[in-house]
Scaffold this active site. Sequence first.
Site, PDB file in Angstrom:
ATOM      1  N   ASP A  95       2.289   9.675  -8.957  1.00  0.00           N
ATOM      2  CA  ASP A  95       3.087  10.345  -9.689  1.00  0.00           C
ATOM      3  C   ASP A  95       3.173  10.114 -11.044  1.00  0.00           C
ATOM      4  OD1 ASP A  95       5.984  11.473 -10.023  1.00  0.00           O
ATOM      5  OD2 ASP A  95       6.254  10.717  -7.833  1.00  0.00           O
ATOM      6  N   ASP A 127       0.838  -1.122  -0.030  1.00  0.00           N
ATOM      7  CA  ASP A 127       0.056  -0.015   0.044  1.00  0.00           C
ATOM      8  C   ASP A 127       0.706   1.185  -0.047  1.00  0.00           C
ATOM      9  OD1 ASP A 127      -1.682   1.974   0.349  1.00  0.00           O
ATOM     10  OD2 ASP A 127      -2.427   1.364   2.291  1.00  0.00           O
ATOM     11  N   LYS A 163       0.135   3.798  -2.089  1.00  0.00           N
ATOM     12  CA  LYS A 163      -0.856   4.734  -2.689  1.00  0.00           C
ATOM     13  C   LYS A 163      -0.222   5.740  -3.437  1.00  0.00           C
ATOM     14  CE  LYS A 163      -3.739   4.895   1.339  1.00  0.00           C
ATOM     15  NZ  LYS A 163      -3.231   4.191   2.511  1.00  0.00           N
TER      16      LYS A 163
HETATM   17  O1  O7M Z   1      -7.791  -0.474  10.934  1.00  0.00           O
HETATM   18  P1  O7M Z   1      -6.777   0.545  11.019  1.00  0.00           P
HETATM   19  O2  O7M Z   1      -7.567   1.916  11.138  1.00  0.00           O
HETATM   20  O3  O7M Z   1      -5.819   0.603  12.095  1.00  0.00           O
HETATM   21  O4  O7M Z   1      -5.862   0.799   9.553  1.00  0.00           O
HETATM   22  C1  O7M Z   1      -6.763   1.057   8.509  1.00  0.00           C
HETATM   23  C2  O7M Z   1      -5.631   0.578   7.273  1.00  0.00           C
HETATM   24  O5  O7M Z   1      -6.268   0.799   5.897  1.00  0.00           O
HETATM   25  C3  O7M Z   1      -4.158   1.584   7.475  1.00  0.00           C
HETATM   26  O6  O7M Z   1      -3.333   0.920   6.650  1.00  0.00           O
HETATM   27  C4  O7M Z   1      -4.903   2.917   6.335  1.00  0.00           C
HETATM   28  O7  O7M Z   1      -3.565   3.387   5.950  1.00  0.00           O
HETATM   29  C5  O7M Z   1      -5.551   1.943   5.427  1.00  0.00           C
HETATM   30  N1  O7M Z   1      -6.678   2.932   4.678  1.00  0.00           N
HETATM   31  C6  O7M Z   1      -7.623   3.521   5.424  1.00  0.00           C
HETATM   32  O8  O7M Z   1      -7.510   3.339   6.659  1.00  0.00           O
HETATM   33  N2  O7M Z   1      -8.547   4.436   4.639  1.00  0.00           N
HETATM   34  C7  O7M Z   1      -8.415   4.449   3.484  1.00  0.00           C
HETATM   35  O9  O7M Z   1      -9.127   5.143   2.930  1.00  0.00           O
HETATM   36  C8  O7M Z   1      -7.601   3.514   2.890  1.00  0.00           C
HETATM   37  C9  O7M Z   1      -6.665   2.904   3.424  1.00  0.00           C
HETATM   38  C10 O7M Z   1      -5.995   2.241   2.663  1.00  0.00           C
HETATM   39  O10 O7M Z   1      -5.558   0.861   2.777  1.00  0.00           O
HETATM   40  O11 O7M Z   1      -5.605   2.475   1.234  1.00  0.00           O
HETATM   41  C11 O7M Z   1      -5.041   1.570   0.454  1.00  0.00           C
END
Ligand code: O7M
Length: 212
Positions: free
Chosen positions: A63, A58, A60
């Site tokens: 670029d 992940d 994200k």
């Molecule tokens: O369960 P948590 O809140 O401790 O973690 C959630 C995980 O999902 C964490 O790695 C975040 O970066 C990711 N995430 C979100 O919480 N919200 C989003 O909208 C998108 C992500 C994600 O995984 O995007 C790929």
Amino acid sequence: MADLLLALDVKGKAEAVRVATACTGELDAIKIGYPLVLSTGLEIVKDLAKSEIPIIADFKVADIPNTNSLICEEVFGAGCAGIITHAFCGSDSLAACVDASHDHGGVCFVVCEMSHPGALDFLSGENAERMARMAKAAGADGIIAPATRPERTATLRTIIGSSMKIYSPGVGAQGAQPEDVKKYVDGIIVGRAIYEAADPKAAAHEFRVRAR
Ligand code: O7M
């Protein structure tokens, strides 16, 4: 019935391996991101590979097309099975990520609508729907949509159809429950509610059962 993906946002190899090992048999994939990889390097992918489930990066990605392709090369070269990209850089940047993923035999998921309150500023609504259409046109394998707003995830499902997957974060620490979204999604993403639990395996088991 949804899979369970662990968001392994811990720091350092020892803690990552401890949690992943504890959860053996209860996870369908592990999602790694900046908190873990910046603290360990991409070598952590090989350490986690012992769990024999897919590792999804992940990052994200956001670029220009060439840089996105270079990021994909590193991610898949390290042994990841998938990558998560943003779409807001445009169709060429997105296509570069999808195509590079497929060239390396991996999958590419596209963030469309985010789970946190601030997502309502940009990463939601019509913007999210446009990005879902763009993800489908690019041939992406799936999208990311919020468990915290199940009605929005349902709307995004109608846009992408059933041939693409949805992975959904927001379950656990962000307040959503597996039951809120499991009928719309292919996987729930859970982080803190598992890796901060006194018994991560038991926590993972419960989320997995409730997602089924
Ligand atoms: O369960 P948590 O809140 O401790 O973690 C959630 C995980 O999902 C964490 O790695 C975040 O970066 C990711 N995430 C979100 O919480 N919200 C989003 O909208 C998108 C992500 C994600 O995984 O995007 C790929």
